[in-house]
Design a protein around this motif. Sequence first.
Motif, PDB file in Angstrom:
ATOM      1  N   ALA A 244      16.455 -76.192   3.802  1.00 22.06           N
ATOM      2  CA  ALA A 244      14.991 -76.327   3.850  1.00 22.06           C
ATOM      3  C   ALA A 244      14.418 -75.862   2.519  1.00 22.06           C
ATOM      4  N   THR A 245      13.181 -76.240   2.254  1.00 17.65           N
ATOM      5  CA  THR A 245      12.500 -75.781   1.045  1.00 17.65           C
ATOM      6  C   THR A 245      11.304 -74.927   1.463  1.00 17.65           C
ATOM      7  N   VAL A 246      11.083 -73.852   0.724  1.00 16.39           N
ATOM      8  CA  VAL A 246       9.937 -73.000   1.039  1.00 16.39           C
ATOM      9  C   VAL A 246       8.693 -73.565   0.344  1.00 16.39           C
ATOM     10  N   VAL A 247       7.649 -73.822   1.132  1.00 16.37           N
ATOM     11  CA  VAL A 247       6.382 -74.293   0.558  1.00 16.37           C
ATOM     12  C   VAL A 247       5.272 -73.390   1.088  1.00 16.37           C
ATOM     13  N   MET A 248       4.143 -73.284   0.294  1.00 16.47           N
ATOM     14  CA  MET A 248       3.022 -72.451   0.734  1.00 16.47           C
ATOM     15  C   MET A 248       1.938 -73.346   1.322  1.00 16.47           C
ATOM     16  N   HIS A 254       6.075 -71.627   4.421  1.00 20.10           N
ATOM     17  CA  HIS A 254       6.542 -72.560   5.440  1.00 20.10           C
ATOM     18  C   HIS A 254       7.903 -73.107   5.028  1.00 20.10           C
ATOM     19  N   ALA A 255       8.696 -73.523   6.039  1.00 17.96           N
ATOM     20  CA  ALA A 255       9.950 -74.219   5.750  1.00 17.96           C
ATOM     21  C   ALA A 255       9.699 -75.712   5.874  1.00 17.96           C
ATOM     22  N   ALA A 256      10.001 -76.449   4.809  1.00 15.95           N
ATOM     23  CA  ALA A 256       9.839 -77.897   4.859  1.00 15.95           C
ATOM     24  C   ALA A 256      11.173 -78.528   5.240  1.00 15.95           C
ATOM     25  N   LEU A 257      11.165 -79.311   6.362  1.00 14.78           N
ATOM     26  CA  LEU A 257      12.379 -79.943   6.876  1.00 14.78           C
ATOM     27  C   LEU A 257      12.131 -81.424   7.045  1.00 14.78           C
TER      28      LEU A 257
END
Lengths: 370, 292
Positions: A244-248, A254-257
């Motif tokens: 996952a990628t961490v986004v604000m 937030h975790a982007a999936l």
Amino acid sequence: MGFLDIRNVTKSYGPVEVLHRIDIAVEEGEFLVLVGPSGCGKSTLLNMIAGLEGISGGEIAIKGRVVNGVHPSKRNIAMVFQSYALYPNMTVGQNMTFGLEMHGVPKPERDRALADVAKLLQIDHLLDRKPGQLSGGQRQRVAMGRALVRNPDVFLFDEPLSNLDAKLRVDMRTEIKKLHQKLKTTIVYVTHDQIEALTLSTRIAVMNKGHVQQLGTPKEIYDTPANLFVATFMGSPAMNIVPATVVMENGHPHAALTDADGGVHRLRFSQANLAAWEGKNILLGIRPEAITDPEGADRKSQNIQPFTNRVTVTEPAGSDTFVTMTLSGKDAIARMRADASVEPGQKFDFAINMEKAVAFDPATEERITP
Amino acid sequence: MAAVTQDTAVSTGRITRAFIYLVLILFALFYLLPLYVMGVNSLKPLAEITGGNMMALPSTWTLDPWRSAWSTAQIGVEPTGLKPYFLNSILMVVPAVAISTIVGALNGYVLTKWRFRGDTWVFGLMLFSCFIPFQIVLIPMAVVLGKLGLAGSVSGLILVHVVYGIGFTTLYFRNYYASFPTELVRAAMIDGAGFFRIFWRILLPVSGPIAVVSVIWQFTNIWNDFLFGVSFGGTSQPMTVALNNLVQSSTGVKEYNVHFAGAILAALPTLFVYIVAGRYFVRGLMAGSVKG
Ligand SMILES: Nc1ncnc2c1ncn2[C@@H]1O[C@H](COP(=O)(O)OP(=O)(O)OP(=O)(O)O)[C@@H](O)[C@H]1O
Ligand SMILES: [Mg+2]
């Protein structure tokens, strides 16, 4: 200082070091389980506590006394072996009192200890039999009885249940737990069965390749695994690990999936400190029971996130139904109530309990700690 | 249909079985023939042997040849019979068998349960001793016995046979104990038993089958040995040497009936050991290979 101290202990066979700087302090009355895959060094560590294997480095102390050079019989320990190791030529009674006899305990006292323990384990009617005339479960009891009569400081168990069939294993597990609660003895217990570890222990040491990966209570190990190895080794089915990628978003990490159809979802983390990982890739760990249908979600959780995804496989397993889906290109398993109506191929609304989610650094495989 | 096939199966079974038994009986008779010849001829007067059929039963039965062989026959120069030599053999074989079996058991115990650096080498060398022919060691052995002052004595023979037998007994016991669970030894260590106590209380009680193998092997070899006996026996020669002297004596008539009786006397102890312990023999030989 604990009741049983393992300080910086190493073990080498020739040039090969198989245990690396093990450090564990066991308190009196604790039930410590050593768990790990085959060959990780559990038995070796246990045998070193027993005095059956030499200690290459560091020291082991029982009740404050360093026992490095002390003979096994002088350490006041008792051991239950995987194969039970009952003396085939002796009766059950002789088997159980052999240790007392060797320690010069007079006969009347031996008989009293034997009678007490035999009653406790309900094997009084077997005392005159030879081990060959016992069932597996009875042998197991006798092996424990032999350890109990000695009334030792520390009990050592090396995979004592692995030779029993599945049902008997569960029964004996409960029995051992009861025994521990009743007698409050200090126990070090080796197993490669993570369920045994979680159910029996007061603390668990998860080992891999001669290192202790994590030492903690069953809850700590289960909820906050120290690294990917512990996360995937403990729990069945294993924890889902997905990239996952961490986004604000709105000031929260937030975790982007991505779901099976390529759609991107953002799930809010409960841990604010993950803001520091903005824009970076992580591995998201979610236990199967943290992914449910919305009605089955944990009501106490403050952070249930909805998530729609396509179902690939459903596996009804009696009390639960396991649902497989694709998350960021990896298979992930959700644990649903048995009566949840889910069909393969269907687009389903899941609920993810992000309070229970953990994040791992993909480079070090360590958990990112708050 | 089924009944027919079953029927033929039974009848072929019967015929084959009859055939097998016939063959077995023939073989048994063939192998028993020498014993029969020895038996009947040791029970008849010499005249019946020299003048008649070796195979016939005695027409006058007599135990005189046995008495003569046991106590009065000419052995070398003395008319002592085989009795003193029989005693020599017993005095030699009992301690030699006992010592070599016990040492073999201890060796096997150490080599499997108290492993040390280089133990496989030690075992390899002991195994090697099983392949050294008797003849090679005769002279060095004579020198050693002389130095020890044991030449020509029963003690000397015991020493020779013990040394020669240890290789075999160690091999037997090592292989047997190799399949003995090491966890039992560890459990006994934790229980507080020492080196000898573990051996005595844990291992020895389950060593019956292999001890029987070792005893039979050692007994037959030592009892039947001729070369060491004739070389180192001196004045205390064993039965085999005496029997040879009895049979080979060149003076007077050859008393075949006495010779036969003597030969049976010489074979009796080994026969006895086989009958008493024989059924454990095969079981013991198999024990190392098949578990449970
Ligand atoms: N005598 C020995 N010589 C060399 N290496 C050994 C020896 N005994 C054990 N090892 C090695 O030490 C490591 C740990 O062995 P150990 O028996 O403690 O494993 P384990 O965790 O108990 O595994 P299992 O669950 O299979 O019983 C293994 O990699 C093994 O190969
Ligand atoms: Mg093990």
